[in-house]
Design a protein around this motif. Sequence first.
Motif, short mmCIF file in Angstrom:
data_model
loop_
_atom_site.label_atom_id
_atom_site.label_comp_id
_atom_site.label_asym_id
_atom_site.label_seq_id
_atom_site.Cartn_x
_atom_site.Cartn_y
_atom_site.Cartn_z
N VAL A 1 37.87 49.38 25.50
CA VAL A 1 38.02 48.45 26.63
C VAL A 1 39.25 48.82 27.45
O VAL A 1 39.20 48.84 28.69
N GLN A 2 40.36 49.13 26.78
CA GLN A 2 41.59 49.51 27.48
C GLN A 2 41.36 50.78 28.31
O GLN A 2 41.77 50.87 29.46
N SER A 3 40.68 51.75 27.72
CA SER A 3 40.37 52.99 28.42
C SER A 3 39.50 52.73 29.65
O SER A 3 39.73 53.29 30.73
N LEU A 4 38.51 51.86 29.49
CA LEU A 4 37.63 51.54 30.62
C LEU A 4 38.37 50.77 31.71
O LEU A 4 38.11 50.97 32.90
N LYS A 5 39.30 49.91 31.31
CA LYS A 5 40.12 49.20 32.31
C LYS A 5 40.95 50.18 33.13
O LYS A 5 41.04 50.05 34.35
N ARG B 1 40.27 53.36 33.62
CA ARG B 1 39.34 54.12 34.45
C ARG B 1 38.92 53.30 35.67
O ARG B 1 38.84 53.83 36.79
N LEU B 2 38.67 52.01 35.46
CA LEU B 2 38.29 51.13 36.57
C LEU B 2 39.44 51.02 37.57
O LEU B 2 39.21 51.06 38.79
N GLU B 3 40.66 50.93 37.07
CA GLU B 3 41.81 50.85 37.96
C GLU B 3 41.92 52.11 38.82
O GLU B 3 42.16 52.03 40.03
N ARG B 4 41.74 53.28 38.19
CA ARG B 4 41.78 54.54 38.95
C ARG B 4 40.65 54.58 39.98
O ARG B 4 40.86 55.01 41.12
N SER B 5 39.47 54.12 39.59
CA SER B 5 38.33 54.11 40.52
C SER B 5 38.60 53.19 41.69
O SER B 5 38.28 53.52 42.84
N ASN B 6 39.19 52.04 41.42
CA ASN B 6 39.52 51.11 42.50
C ASN B 6 40.55 51.71 43.45
O ASN B 6 40.51 51.48 44.66
N GLU B 7 41.50 52.50 42.90
CA GLU B 7 42.47 53.18 43.76
C GLU B 7 41.78 54.19 44.67
O GLU B 7 42.11 54.30 45.85
N VAL B 8 40.82 54.93 44.12
CA VAL B 8 40.07 55.91 44.91
C VAL B 8 39.28 55.18 46.01
O VAL B 8 39.26 55.61 47.17
N ILE B 9 38.65 54.08 45.65
CA ILE B 9 37.88 53.31 46.64
C ILE B 9 38.82 52.80 47.73
O ILE B 9 38.49 52.85 48.92
N GLY B 10 40.00 52.32 47.33
CA GLY B 10 40.97 51.85 48.33
C GLY B 10 41.39 52.96 49.26
O GLY B 10 41.51 52.75 50.48
N SER B 11 41.61 54.15 48.71
CA SER B 11 41.98 55.30 49.56
C SER B 11 40.84 55.66 50.50
O SER B 11 41.07 55.99 51.66
N ALA B 12 39.61 55.62 49.99
CA ALA B 12 38.45 55.92 50.84
C ALA B 12 38.32 54.90 51.96
O ALA B 12 38.01 55.26 53.10
#
Length: 136
Positions: free
Chosen positions: A50-54, A56-67
């Motif tokens: 769960v911690q690893s997925l959190k 990963r989700l945080e990094r994905s949200n950062e990428v989406i924010g940059s996009a």
Amino acid sequence: MLVKIPEAPDDLVQQLKLATGMATASKAFLAAARSHEPLLAQVEALTAEVQSLKERLERSNEVIGSARAAAVSLLGSVGPGRKAPASLKDLGDWFDSQASLDLHPKPAADWESFAEVVRDINDDGSLVKGRDPGSS
């Protein structure tokens, strides 16, 4: 060996018997005790996942924010008199309508013109030195 637990509530005993499939309270308690360590290890593994997925989700949200920021910046270049896209579908349609943004080059009309383009490119993708592109 007889183990007596006089303070065990009847509902807890019934739950353990149902969960373990044991007919007697003592066997149910023993089965529950035996399953404690493997279940604890499973909880620890799932907590780590769960911690690893959190993360990963945080990094994905950062990428989406940059996009999103890049899309806003790109939309800022919409010229006067042109309507800015209101949705992702509109954004895709807008890109398709921009003749000046030739993001997808047209295929060669025939093999001869294709060969002229390819002749000027090395295997590593760089242009051939000492020759103008398209020259013989």
